[in-house]
Design a protein around this motif. Structure first.
Motif, PDB file in Angstrom:
ATOM      1  N   MET A 259      -4.521   7.138 -10.307  1.00 35.35           N
ATOM      2  CA  MET A 259      -4.337   8.093 -11.398  1.00 35.35           C
ATOM      3  C   MET A 259      -3.087   8.932 -11.134  1.00 35.35           C
ATOM      4  O   MET A 259      -2.835   9.349 -10.009  1.00 35.35           O
ATOM      5  CB  MET A 259      -5.558   9.005 -11.539  1.00 35.35           C
TER       6      MET A 259
ATOM      7  N   ASP B 243      -1.420   2.758 -15.262  1.00 37.90           N
ATOM      8  CA  ASP B 243      -2.422   3.650 -14.682  1.00 37.90           C
ATOM      9  C   ASP B 243      -2.691   4.814 -15.624  1.00 37.90           C
ATOM     10  O   ASP B 243      -1.897   5.110 -16.525  1.00 37.90           O
ATOM     11  CB  ASP B 243      -1.915   4.173 -13.333  1.00 37.90           C
TER      12      ASP B 243
ATOM     13  N   SER C 274     -10.629   8.608  -9.093  1.00 39.68           N
ATOM     14  CA  SER C 274      -9.735   7.498  -9.414  1.00 39.68           C
ATOM     15  C   SER C 274      -9.991   6.341  -8.457  1.00 39.68           C
ATOM     16  O   SER C 274     -10.122   6.545  -7.244  1.00 39.68           O
ATOM     17  CB  SER C 274      -8.266   7.925  -9.304  1.00 39.68           C
TER      18      SER C 274
ATOM     19  N   TRP D 296      -3.778   7.969  -5.839  1.00 39.92           N
ATOM     20  CA  TRP D 296      -3.333   9.126  -6.584  1.00 39.92           C
ATOM     21  C   TRP D 296      -1.816   9.226  -6.529  1.00 39.92           C
ATOM     22  O   TRP D 296      -1.203   8.935  -5.496  1.00 39.92           O
ATOM     23  CB  TRP D 296      -3.959  10.393  -5.996  1.00 39.92           C
TER      24      TRP D 296
END
Length: 252
Positions: free
Chosen positions: A1, A24, A43, A47
């Motif tokens: 994410m 994403d 997620s 990240w």
């Protein structure tokens, strides 16, 4: 994410470009930071934090939000920083942040974008800004490719100046320069309230139709840059300078 914070649009543009390339999810952290929303996020992918550079580190308001927010799922974390020239030794402090959250630091990547810090530097006209963004595309693609393939970013080559800027200079810069004392609105202000709406700190209010700044400023330059009438100045330094917001918009 992909999580991003952006005052004038540079980091937003880079975040959305990376999202396009990696397919994403993406989250604008503006409201979360503004409303002190530290609710847990999840997620399955690594990240990706996309951030502007403030005095050779990530903004302190973003640092504080990251420290207080729990992340679940994937433990890997990338940092992508937009800057006007250099991110200094930011990576050292981001590695510490990752370790404090028990996350795997996958590196820090710098992307040079148009200068937007009108409080101290000259901001570009649109044509020059577009040229800088065009030059940045290769770096954005490179970062996106490494993220998509799960490869860590390469280590930065550091100088003594980088180390000093991110440590001593950063520590001095915030208390001395990061305040709202020099902001003021000219008579061309139309009382639209845009400046208050775009402030991530809730630091601007309208009194008798004119903006008044409080003490909680992060120097994101959103208020002065996004004023539709260019009615806000930062002392004498901003006079006659073009207001900068990223000239390329991506709808996502």
């Amino acid at each position: 994410m992909i999580l991003y914070f952006s005052g004038t649009g540079n980091s937003e543009y880079v975040a959305k470009r990376i999202a396009e390339e990696t397919d994403d999810g993406i989250v604008n952290l503006f409201e979360k930071i503004r409303n002190h929303d530290f609710s847990k996020l999840h997620s399955d992918c690594p990240w990706v934090i996309v951030s502007p550079t403030y005095a050779w580190r990530i903004p302190r308001i973003l640092q504080q939000w990251l420290e207080k927010t729990a992340f679940s799922g994937n433990s890997g974390i990338y940092y992508v920083m937009t800057c006007g020239g250099s991110i200094g030794n930011s990576g050292k402090y981001l590695r510490k942040l990752s370790a404090s959250k028990h996350m795997k630091d996958l590196g820090c990547f710098s992307i040079v974008m148009p200068e937007n810090y009108i409080a101290m530097f000259s901001t570009p006209e649109k044509e020059a800004a577009l040229h800088t963004i065009h030059q940045a595309e290769a770096a954005i693609d490179k970062a996106s490719h490494m993220i998509k393939n799960g490869k860590p970013f390469p280590h930065q080559t550091l100088t003594l100046t980088d180390k000093i800027n991110s440590s001593i200079v950063n520590s001095i810069f915030y208390p001395m320069f990061v305040h709202a004392k020099k902001f003021y609105a000219k008579d061309t202000c139309i009382s639209c309230g845009k400046c208050a709406d775009v402030c991530p700190m809730h630091n601007i209010r309208l009194e008798n139709g004119k903006p008044v700044w409080g003490k909680d400023c992060t120097h994101c330059m959103a208020c002065i840059s996004r004023c539709p009438r260019e009615a806000i100045e930062y002392g004498k330094h901003s006079e006659g300078k073009p207001r900068y917001t990223c000239p390329i918009k991506i709808n996502r």
